[in-house]
Design an enzyme around this catalytic site. Structure first.
Site, PDB file in Angstrom:
ATOM      1  N   ARG A  87     -11.177  -0.370  21.205  1.00 10.67           N
ATOM      2  CA  ARG A  87     -11.961  -0.894  20.510  1.00 10.67           C
ATOM      3  C   ARG A  87     -12.905  -0.128  19.240  1.00 10.67           C
ATOM      4  O   ARG A  87     -13.046   0.887  19.080  1.00 10.67           O
ATOM      5  CB  ARG A  87     -13.837  -0.834  21.688  1.00 10.67           C
ATOM      6  CG  ARG A  87     -14.091  -2.002  22.565  1.00 10.67           C
ATOM      7  CD  ARG A  87     -14.927  -2.194  23.350  1.00 10.67           C
ATOM      8  NE  ARG A  87     -15.309  -0.646  23.910  1.00 10.67           N
ATOM      9  CZ  ARG A  87     -15.618   0.644  23.404  1.00 10.67           C
ATOM     10  NH1 ARG A  87     -16.477   0.467  23.130  1.00 10.67           N
ATOM     11  NH2 ARG A  87     -16.345   1.490  24.392  1.00 10.67           N
ATOM     12  N   LYS A 228     -15.140  -6.798  26.346  1.00  4.90           N
ATOM     13  CA  LYS A 228     -16.536  -6.249  25.943  1.00  4.90           C
ATOM     14  C   LYS A 228     -17.814  -6.890  25.100  1.00  4.90           C
ATOM     15  O   LYS A 228     -18.885  -6.902  25.319  1.00  4.90           O
ATOM     16  CB  LYS A 228     -16.497  -5.241  25.686  1.00  4.90           C
ATOM     17  CG  LYS A 228     -15.750  -4.099  26.417  1.00  4.90           C
ATOM     18  CD  LYS A 228     -15.985  -3.896  27.937  1.00  4.90           C
ATOM     19  CE  LYS A 228     -16.090  -2.003  28.257  1.00  4.90           C
ATOM     20  NZ  LYS A 228     -16.076  -1.500  29.639  1.00  4.90           N
ATOM     21  N   HIS A 247     -22.254  -0.517  33.868  1.00 10.41           N
ATOM     22  CA  HIS A 247     -21.393  -0.867  33.629  1.00 10.41           C
ATOM     23  C   HIS A 247     -20.322   0.255  34.274  1.00 10.41           C
ATOM     24  O   HIS A 247     -20.735   1.802  34.375  1.00 10.41           O
ATOM     25  CB  HIS A 247     -21.043  -0.055  31.650  1.00 10.41           C
ATOM     26  CG  HIS A 247     -19.817   0.416  31.166  1.00 10.41           C
ATOM     27  ND1 HIS A 247     -19.159   1.438  31.239  1.00 10.41           N
ATOM     28  CD2 HIS A 247     -18.796  -0.400  31.523  1.00 10.41           C
ATOM     29  CE1 HIS A 247     -18.105   1.490  31.030  1.00 10.41           C
ATOM     30  NE2 HIS A 247     -17.481   0.533  30.659  1.00 10.41           N
ATOM     31  N   SER A 265     -15.780   4.888  29.131  1.00 11.13           N
ATOM     32  CA  SER A 265     -14.575   4.705  29.400  1.00 11.13           C
ATOM     33  C   SER A 265     -13.777   5.403  29.257  1.00 11.13           C
ATOM     34  O   SER A 265     -14.030   6.769  29.122  1.00 11.13           O
ATOM     35  CB  SER A 265     -14.296   3.569  28.040  1.00 11.13           C
ATOM     36  OG  SER A 265     -12.849   3.537  28.150  1.00 11.13           O
ATOM     37  N   LYS A 269     -13.410   4.926  36.708  1.00 12.86           N
ATOM     38  CA  LYS A 269     -13.722   3.694  36.746  1.00 12.86           C
ATOM     39  C   LYS A 269     -12.731   2.995  38.025  1.00 12.86           C
ATOM     40  O   LYS A 269     -12.334   2.296  38.821  1.00 12.86           O
ATOM     41  CB  LYS A 269     -14.564   2.753  36.015  1.00 12.86           C
ATOM     42  CG  LYS A 269     -15.912   3.298  35.390  1.00 12.86           C
ATOM     43  CD  LYS A 269     -16.668   2.302  34.302  1.00 12.86           C
ATOM     44  CE  LYS A 269     -16.045   1.880  34.069  1.00 12.86           C
ATOM     45  NZ  LYS A 269     -15.958   2.945  32.561  1.00 12.86           N
ATOM     46  N   THR A 270     -11.880   1.892  36.729  1.00 16.13           N
ATOM     47  CA  THR A 270     -10.815   1.334  37.548  1.00 16.13           C
ATOM     48  C   THR A 270      -9.918   2.222  38.471  1.00 16.13           C
ATOM     49  O   THR A 270      -9.304   1.522  39.242  1.00 16.13           O
ATOM     50  CB  THR A 270     -10.742   1.202  36.223  1.00 16.13           C
ATOM     51  OG1 THR A 270     -10.809   0.527  35.538  1.00 16.13           O
ATOM     52  CG2 THR A 270      -9.091   0.234  36.595  1.00 16.13           C
ATOM     53  N   ASP A 284     -14.960  -3.073  36.425  1.00 16.37           N
ATOM     54  CA  ASP A 284     -15.803  -1.948  34.793  1.00 16.37           C
ATOM     55  C   ASP A 284     -17.391  -3.350  35.153  1.00 16.37           C
ATOM     56  O   ASP A 284     -18.234  -2.244  34.552  1.00 16.37           O
ATOM     57  CB  ASP A 284     -15.310  -2.900  33.844  1.00 16.37           C
ATOM     58  CG  ASP A 284     -15.509  -2.477  32.856  1.00 16.37           C
ATOM     59  OD1 ASP A 284     -15.720  -0.815  32.910  1.00 16.37           O
ATOM     60  OD2 ASP A 284     -15.068  -2.702  31.563  1.00 16.37           O
ATOM     61  N   ARG A 349      -3.089  -0.349  27.846  1.00 17.08           N
ATOM     62  CA  ARG A 349      -3.780  -1.108  28.828  1.00 17.08           C
ATOM     63  C   ARG A 349      -3.260  -2.081  30.220  1.00 17.08           C
ATOM     64  O   ARG A 349      -2.332  -3.244  29.143  1.00 17.08           O
ATOM     65  CB  ARG A 349      -4.766  -2.072  28.622  1.00 17.08           C
ATOM     66  CG  ARG A 349      -5.860  -1.286  27.718  1.00 17.08           C
ATOM     67  CD  ARG A 349      -6.789  -0.544  28.139  1.00 17.08           C
ATOM     68  NE  ARG A 349      -7.860  -0.428  28.452  1.00 17.08           N
ATOM     69  CZ  ARG A 349      -9.499  -0.076  28.467  1.00 17.08           C
ATOM     70  NH1 ARG A 349      -9.370  -0.030  29.862  1.00 17.08           N
ATOM     71  NH2 ARG A 349      -9.775   1.336  28.225  1.00 17.08           N
TER      72      ARG A 349
HETATM   73  N1  LIG Z   1      -9.303  13.012  38.388  1.00 12.20           N
HETATM   74  C1  LIG Z   1      -8.679  12.021  37.292  1.00 12.20           C
HETATM   75  N2  LIG Z   1     -10.287  11.253  37.668  1.00 12.20           N
HETATM   76  C2  LIG Z   1      -9.651   9.629  37.744  1.00 12.20           C
HETATM   77  N3  LIG Z   1      -9.065   9.839  36.740  1.00 12.20           N
HETATM   78  C3  LIG Z   1      -8.392  10.260  35.920  1.00 12.20           C
HETATM   79  C4  LIG Z   1      -8.713  11.571  36.414  1.00 12.20           C
HETATM   80  N4  LIG Z   1      -7.311  12.813  36.357  1.00 12.20           N
HETATM   81  C5  LIG Z   1      -7.130  12.375  35.143  1.00 12.20           C
HETATM   82  N5  LIG Z   1      -6.557  10.214  35.391  1.00 12.20           N
HETATM   83  C6  LIG Z   1      -6.996   9.512  34.026  1.00 12.20           C
HETATM   84  O1  LIG Z   1      -8.002   8.947  33.707  1.00 12.20           O
HETATM   85  C7  LIG Z   1      -8.018   7.627  33.200  1.00 12.20           C
HETATM   86  C8  LIG Z   1      -9.593   7.481  33.808  1.00 12.20           C
HETATM   87  O2  LIG Z   1      -9.775   5.897  32.933  1.00 12.20           O
HETATM   88  P1  LIG Z   1      -9.693   4.274  33.950  1.00 12.20           P
HETATM   89  O3  LIG Z   1      -9.573   4.302  34.797  1.00 12.20           O
HETATM   90  O4  LIG Z   1      -9.034   3.577  33.458  1.00 12.20           O
HETATM   91  O5  LIG Z   1     -11.356   4.692  33.379  1.00 12.20           O
HETATM   92  P2  LIG Z   1     -12.927   3.628  33.574  1.00 12.20           P
HETATM   93  O6  LIG Z   1     -12.037   2.334  33.888  1.00 12.20           O
HETATM   94  O7  LIG Z   1     -13.612   4.496  34.075  1.00 12.20           O
HETATM   95  O8  LIG Z   1     -12.261   3.288  31.658  1.00 12.20           O
HETATM   96  C9  LIG Z   1      -6.748   7.098  33.759  1.00 12.20           C
HETATM   97  O9  LIG Z   1      -5.574   7.114  32.798  1.00 12.20           O
HETATM   98  C10 LIG Z   1      -6.602   8.412  35.125  1.00 12.20           C
HETATM   99  O10 LIG Z   1      -4.680   7.860  35.292  1.00 12.20           O
HETATM  100  C1  LIG Z   2     -12.413  -2.195  28.271  1.00  9.35           C
HETATM  101  C2  LIG Z   2     -13.075  -0.902  27.739  1.00  9.35           C
HETATM  102  O1  LIG Z   2     -13.028  -0.350  28.913  1.00  9.35           O
HETATM  103  P1  LIG Z   2     -13.184   0.754  30.254  1.00  9.35           P
HETATM  104  O2  LIG Z   2     -13.051   1.715  28.846  1.00  9.35           O
HETATM  105  O3  LIG Z   2     -15.330   1.015  30.350  1.00  9.35           O
HETATM  106  O4  LIG Z   2     -12.151  -0.166  30.991  1.00  9.35           O
HETATM  107  C3  LIG Z   2     -13.346  -0.273  26.581  1.00  9.35           C
HETATM  108  O5  LIG Z   2     -14.142   0.595  26.589  1.00  9.35           O
HETATM  109  O6  LIG Z   2     -12.574  -0.124  25.609  1.00  9.35           O
HETATM  110 MN   LIG Z   3     -11.482   0.387  33.706  1.00  9.43          MN
END
Ligand SMILES: Nc1ncnc2c1ncn2[C@@H]1O[C@H](COP(=O)(O)OP(=O)(O)O)[C@@H](O)[C@H]1O
Ligand SMILES: C=C(OP(=O)(O)O)C(=O)O
Ligand SMILES: [Mn+2]
Length: 559
Positions: A87, A228, A247, A265, A269-270, A284, A349
């Site tokens: 982004r 977003k 969020h 981000s 979360k995911t 999300d 992604r």
């Molecule tokens: N302790 C942890 N808990 C959660 N994710 C972790 C951790 N350590 C490393 N990671 C990595 O961090 C990233 C978390 O990203 P994601 O779950 O997509 O975040 P969000 O959805 O909040 O943007 C992933 O690539 C995951 O593999």
């Molecule tokens: C798509 C996004 O969301 P997130 O990383 O929170 O999953 C972003 O922040 O660009």
């Molecule tokens: Mn996410």
């Protein structure tokens, strides 16, 4: 031989020669062969072919035909987004008009653009689409039938339409026939803005017109901007319906207990909401209404950097035909994704529909949350990896939104950067954080049985560069303990600086990790670093002059 897609004269009910004199007929005929599905209402004229709600295989075919991407050996469509791989917050603008001028919290995240410049950009959009083939996705955002909006996403490229198809809520055939658009997103990566002439920051632009309910995106191919900007629109519209937009991710267990995971981000979360023991509601964006919580979307957008089948098995398995992989490198030997290769970006992604996660909650709805988790990635390595929060502490931390921006998601971020992002996503919220915080406060008051935890998925044992990132295995154990009630009998001690309540034990997690000071080699360095962070919290919180004394007092102790 006519191709499969070409309509022949035979397929048109009335043969041509009998109706030669009827000019309207030609218009109708043209419309039958090349329907425009109402795009003329947006002022779009002289278009090429317009496709509406193509199926996944059709969109994949189109994307490949137009060299937007290739298929990986696991079936996913692999695309590259070019210069913009994350982004670009500095390129996002909100049109300043009579209503938004009063309502919007104008700040570094919500930058204004004039109505005049919007019109100018819109004229450029209309000129640009002439003669172009376009893809329409007509669908919904908001899983709760009482709280959903019709969204129309018009895209120049097929993979962006596939993205909308997988990420938003798809209509049934009956719903599609009656579809009404509440707001429209027009994504034209090939149209570049002119920073000087159009009053932009660069050639990329994401312009939200809240009054006209239109989003214009140009100059960037990163699909996350589509998702977003719809979220930002929802964060504006939902408050008017009495719904708190959040969020965060959500999942539910077999007893009907819902958990929410707030987080900026990259905080997890995911990753953490995809849990084989629970049903995923969404990864999300959710709303919290009087009836419970609901997903805005119908799909997920997971980070894939260093993805492993061992630690993220559900996400790994969701990468299949119909999934889009952005900026992932394929191994030349076997055409399988090499998730360790961050050559194009750290922000690689995968976009897939929720139903690719086994046992997901197809309704996209859940009960009032029993447990709320605030995820933070602490780059200083001083916050405990898990702590319980009182209601006032929850309000304090929601407003503070302390975390780090992690590499890649935003343009220009290459290492964790400490940030305070109110509501754990300030850049997506057009109104003042106090509006959302007040709504959260009301809900916590109405549901006093809800527990709130702060989970640090960032660093431990030292700051970024010295300590290590807390392992997914340990974080998952802490999340499970918080969700399944294992912590109910455990003794908690207030942290001497942050005041948050640290549990004495968590099953499956070494004691040494639970106490962040113990995890550091040198306790005094820990105290120094922790105090520095406490100071930042206090300084940041000064902006919330109307917060109650109880909430202010729930923050870290600095002096
Ligand atoms: N302790 C942890 N808990 C959660 N994710 C972790 C951790 N350590 C490393 N990671 C990595 O961090 C990233 C978390 O990203 P994601 O779950 O997509 O975040 P969000 O959805 O909040 O943007 C992933 O690539 C995951 O593999
Ligand atoms: C798509 C996004 O969301 P997130 O990383 O929170 O999953 C972003 O922040 O660009
Ligand atoms: Mn996410």
């Amino acid at each position: 031989m006519p191709t499969l897609h070409t309509l022949t004269n035979d397929s048109i009910s009335c043969p041509l020669p009998d109706r030669m004199e009827n000019v309207n007929f030609y218009y109708e005929l043209e419309n039958q062969i090349h329907p425009t599905y109402g795009l003329e209402n947006l002022g779009m004229k002289n278009l090429g072919r317009v496709y509406r709600n193509l199926s996944v295989p059709q969109l994949v075919e189109q994307a490949i035909e137009h060299h937007e991407g290739v298929l990986a050996d696991n079936g996913a469509l692999v695309v590259e987004t070019g210069k913009y791989t994350g982004r670009s917050p500095k390129d996002k603008f909100i049109v300043k008009e009579a209503t938004s001028e009063k309502e919007i919290d104008w700040n570094q995240h919500n930058a204004p653009i004039s109505e005049e410049k919007f019109q100018q950009l819109y004229r450029k959009v209309l000129a640009y689409v002439q003669g172009k083939d376009l893809y329409i996705f007509d669908g919904y955002v908001g899983s709760d039938p009482n709280c959903r909006f019709g969204v129309r996403v018009v895209t120049e490229i097929a993979y962006h339409n596939l993205f909308a198809h997988q990420l938003f809520l798809r209509p049934s055939a009956i719903e599609l026939a009656a579809h009404q658009t509440d707001f429209t997103v027009i994504a034209l990566p090939g149209l570049q803005g002119d920073p000087e002439d159009d009053d932009l920051n660069s050639e990329a632009f994401i312009v939200l017109n809240l009054a006209k309910k239109i989003v214009l995106i140009g100059g960037t191919r990163y699909a996350g901007e589509i998702k977003k900007s719809v979220f930002s629109m929802m964060n504006y519209l939902m408050t008017k319906q009495g719904v708190l937009p959040m969020h965060g991710a959500a999942n539910i267990d077999k007893h009907g207990h819902t958990a929410l995971f707030f987080g900026l981000s990259g905080t997890g979360k995911t990753t953490l909401s995809a849990d084989p023991k629970r049903s995923l509601i969404g990864d999300d964006e959710h709303g919290w209404s009087e009836d419970g919580i609901f997903n805005f979307e119908g799909g997920c957008y997971a980070k894939t950097i260093r993805l492993s089948a061992e630690y993220e098995p559900q996400i790994w398995a969701a990468i299949q035909f119909g999934t889009i992989l952005e900026n992932v490198i394929l191994s030349p030997d076997n055409r399988l994704p090499d998730y360790d290769d961050g050559r194009l970006t750290e922000n690689t992604r995968a976009a897939y529909p929720l139903r690719y996660i086994p046992n997901c909650a197809v309704s996209g709805m859940g009960t009032h949350p029993k447990t709320i988790i605030f995820l933070t990635a602490d780059a200083f390595g001083v916050l405990p990896p898990i702590a319980k929060l009182t209601t006032n502490q929850a309000m304090y931390h929601f407003l503070s939104g302390y975390t780090s921006k992690l590499a890649g998601t935003e343009r220009g971020i290459t290492a964790p950067q400490v940030t305070f992002s109110s509501c754990f996503g300030q850049c997506f919220f057009p109104l003042s954080p106090l509006v959302y915080a007040q709504m959260l406060g009301e809900r916590l008051e109405q549901h006093p049985e809800t527990s709130v935890y702060l989970i640090n998925t960032g660093w431990s044992g030292g700051p970024y560069g010295v300590g290590d990132r807390i392992s997914i295995k340990h974080t998952r154990a802490m999340v499970s303990a918080a969700l399944n009630g294992d912590l109910e009998e455990v003794v908690f001690h207030p942290h001497p600086i942050f005041q948050v309540l640290v549990p004495e034990i968590v099953p499956g997690v070494p004691k040494k990790i639970l106490d962040p000071r113990q995890a550091w080699q040198d306790g005094e360095s820990y105290d120094l670093q922790a105090r520095e962070l406490a100071h930042r919290f206090v300084e940041n919180f000064r902006q919330f002059t109307t917060a109650s004394q109880e909430i202010i007092a729930a923050g870290p102790i600095w002096e």
